[in-house]
Design a protein around this motif. Structure first.
Motif, PDB file in Angstrom:
ATOM      1  N   SER A  68      36.050  37.185  45.424  1.00  0.00           N
ATOM      2  CA  SER A  68      36.613  37.377  46.771  1.00  0.00           C
ATOM      3  C   SER A  68      35.553  37.147  47.846  1.00  0.00           C
ATOM      4  O   SER A  68      35.833  36.549  48.898  1.00  0.00           O
TER       5      SER A  68
ATOM      6  N   LYS B 172      51.321  40.014  42.754  1.00  0.00           N
ATOM      7  CA  LYS B 172      49.988  39.453  42.526  1.00  0.00           C
ATOM      8  C   LYS B 172      49.727  38.283  43.474  1.00  0.00           C
ATOM      9  O   LYS B 172      48.612  38.148  44.007  1.00  0.00           O
TER      10      LYS B 172
ATOM     11  N   ASN C  41      40.489  38.675  49.148  1.00  0.00           N
ATOM     12  CA  ASN C  41      41.179  39.665  48.327  1.00  0.00           C
ATOM     13  C   ASN C  41      41.730  38.991  47.077  1.00  0.00           C
ATOM     14  O   ASN C  41      42.131  37.821  47.120  1.00  0.00           O
ATOM     15  N   THR C  42      41.788  39.735  45.972  1.00  0.00           N
ATOM     16  CA  THR C  42      42.320  39.190  44.718  1.00  0.00           C
ATOM     17  C   THR C  42      43.363  40.143  44.147  1.00  0.00           C
ATOM     18  O   THR C  42      43.559  41.251  44.660  1.00  0.00           O
ATOM     19  N   ASP C  43      44.017  39.705  43.053  1.00  0.00           N
ATOM     20  CA  ASP C  43      44.867  40.630  42.302  1.00  0.00           C
ATOM     21  C   ASP C  43      43.979  41.379  41.310  1.00  0.00           C
ATOM     22  O   ASP C  43      42.750  41.297  41.371  1.00  0.00           O
ATOM     23  N   ASN C  44      44.582  42.112  40.392  1.00  0.00           N
ATOM     24  CA  ASN C  44      43.788  42.924  39.466  1.00  0.00           C
ATOM     25  C   ASN C  44      43.556  42.262  38.106  1.00  0.00           C
ATOM     26  O   ASN C  44      43.108  42.914  37.164  1.00  0.00           O
TER      27      ASN C  44
ATOM     28  N   ASN D   2      36.045  40.038  40.057  1.00  0.00           N
ATOM     29  CA  ASN D   2      36.893  39.654  41.190  1.00  0.00           C
ATOM     30  C   ASN D   2      36.218  39.911  42.530  1.00  0.00           C
ATOM     31  O   ASN D   2      36.508  39.234  43.521  1.00  0.00           O
TER      32      ASN D   2
ATOM     33  N   ASN E 150      50.685  45.107  41.737  1.00  0.00           N
ATOM     34  CA  ASN E 150      50.244  44.069  40.813  1.00  0.00           C
ATOM     35  C   ASN E 150      51.076  44.030  39.534  1.00  0.00           C
ATOM     36  O   ASN E 150      50.743  43.311  38.599  1.00  0.00           O
TER      37      ASN E 150
ATOM     38  N   PRO F  78      45.065  46.020  47.870  1.00  0.00           N
ATOM     39  CA  PRO F  78      46.344  45.324  47.639  1.00  0.00           C
ATOM     40  C   PRO F  78      47.358  45.630  48.734  1.00  0.00           C
ATOM     41  O   PRO F  78      47.344  46.707  49.337  1.00  0.00           O
TER      42      PRO F  78
ATOM     43  N   ASN G  61      48.788  39.568  46.813  1.00  0.00           N
ATOM     44  CA  ASN G  61      47.458  40.191  46.851  1.00  0.00           C
ATOM     45  C   ASN G  61      46.337  39.154  46.811  1.00  0.00           C
ATOM     46  O   ASN G  61      45.234  39.426  47.294  1.00  0.00           O
ATOM     47  N   ARG G  62      46.616  37.969  46.237  1.00  0.00           N
ATOM     48  CA  ARG G  62      45.612  36.907  46.220  1.00  0.00           C
ATOM     49  C   ARG G  62      45.649  36.201  47.570  1.00  0.00           C
ATOM     50  O   ARG G  62      46.379  35.232  47.778  1.00  0.00           O
TER      51      ARG G  62
ATOM     52  N   GLU H 105      39.929  43.403  44.203  1.00  0.00           N
ATOM     53  CA  GLU H 105      41.308  43.815  43.930  1.00  0.00           C
ATOM     54  C   GLU H 105      41.652  45.158  44.567  1.00  0.00           C
ATOM     55  O   GLU H 105      42.727  45.715  44.326  1.00  0.00           O
TER      56      GLU H 105
END
Length: 282
Positions: free
Chosen positions: A213, A255, A190-193, A209, A249, A245, A258-259, A242
């Motif tokens: 991920s 953030k 998972n990543t942020d935006n 992203n 974010n 979440p 979320n990462r 992203e």
């Protein structure tokens, strides 16, 4: 001559007396007539009042009859509905009893589920010390184990390559996975935006992203296979970019949360049943 005069005088006196008597009688008659007229008017007025009163009483009687009829109709309807109401009350009691049974069933299921979650948590984390548990976030929801790791614990900055710290962290995860060799394991990135920097050398050929991920999850899968001997057929790598979440974010802290990489351990149905049998009563 003298005799005639006397006779005339007597006649005149008689006529005078008669005239006076007739005038008095006339006055008496007039007075009586006036009194009778007054009495007649009074009687006539009383009669009219009495007739009005009778008419009012008749109207009241008619209204009372209507009210009585309405009350009788309402009473008849109530008596008619009594039987139906008794039936409805009986059905309602049955429904309440059924609801109570269902509620008790739900309470028992929840209690059993809580017990199952506790067993899973204890069994799957028994290889970890209290200090190790502080570094690895383990949650059990509906029988599924979620292990969440921040990206800086696993990857080099701005990359999907495993960093030097990952050896110790993933060794703890491997202990949990190896304890239950038949459990399926999903590694989810998972990543942020924030869009990735596609110009960076480490990000070449990575479009977004979602790619990042998925590659990070694949790196963890291969690390578990190559360094700890986890069977490849048990592992699945997936990326959600992203789009999954756990925090907003809009802040840096959000953030960072979320990462993450989640390691999801899912028992099969027969394994669930075995764990349920082991669930404590309290």
């Amino acid at each position: 001559m003298k005799k005639n005069m006397i006779v005339l005088a007597a006649l005149a006196a008689t006529m005078l007396v008669t005239s006076c008597a007739s005038k008095k009688d006339l006055e008496n008659c007039q007075n009586q007539n006036k009194e009778l007229t007054t009495n007649y008017q009074d009687t006539k007025e009383r009669l009219a009042a009495s007739q009005a009163r009778v008419s009012s009483l008749e109207d009241q009687l008619a209204q009372q009859k209507k009210d009585y009829a309405a009350l009788q109709k309402s009473l008849d309807k109530s008596l008619s509905n009594t039987s139906d109401n008794n039936v409805n009350i009986s059905k309602l009691v049955d429904q309440i009893n059924e609801s109570n049974l269902y509620i008790r069933h739900l309470v028992e299921v929840k209690s059993k589920s809580d017990s199952l979650n506790m067993v899973l948590t204890n069994n799957l984390t028994r290889s970890l010390s209290k200090e190790e548990m502080k570094e690895v976030d383990v949650q059990v929801l509906k029988g599924v184990v979620y292990i969440s790791l921040a990206d800086n614990m696993l990857y080099k900055s701005g990359s999907y390559e495993i960093n030097d710290r990952a050896q110790e962290t993933l060794s703890k995860i491997a202990k949990i996975i190896m304890d239950y060799k038949d459990y399926d394991v999903l590694i989810e990135g998972n990543t942020d935006n924030v869009p990735i920097n596609t110009e960076a050398a480490t990000m070449k050929n990575i479009r977004n992203n979602w790619d990042l991920s998925a590659l990070r999850a694949s790196s963890v899968v291969q690390y578990l296979i190559n360094h700890f001997g986890v069977e490849p057929k048990r592992l699945t790598a997936g990326g959600r970019g992203e789009f999954n979440p756990v925090a907003s974010n809009d802040t840096e802290v959000g953030k960072q949360r979320n990462r993450r990489t989640q390691i999801i351990i899912t028992p099969k149905l027969d394994q669930f049943m075995d764990l349920i049998d082991k669930a404590p009563e309290e």
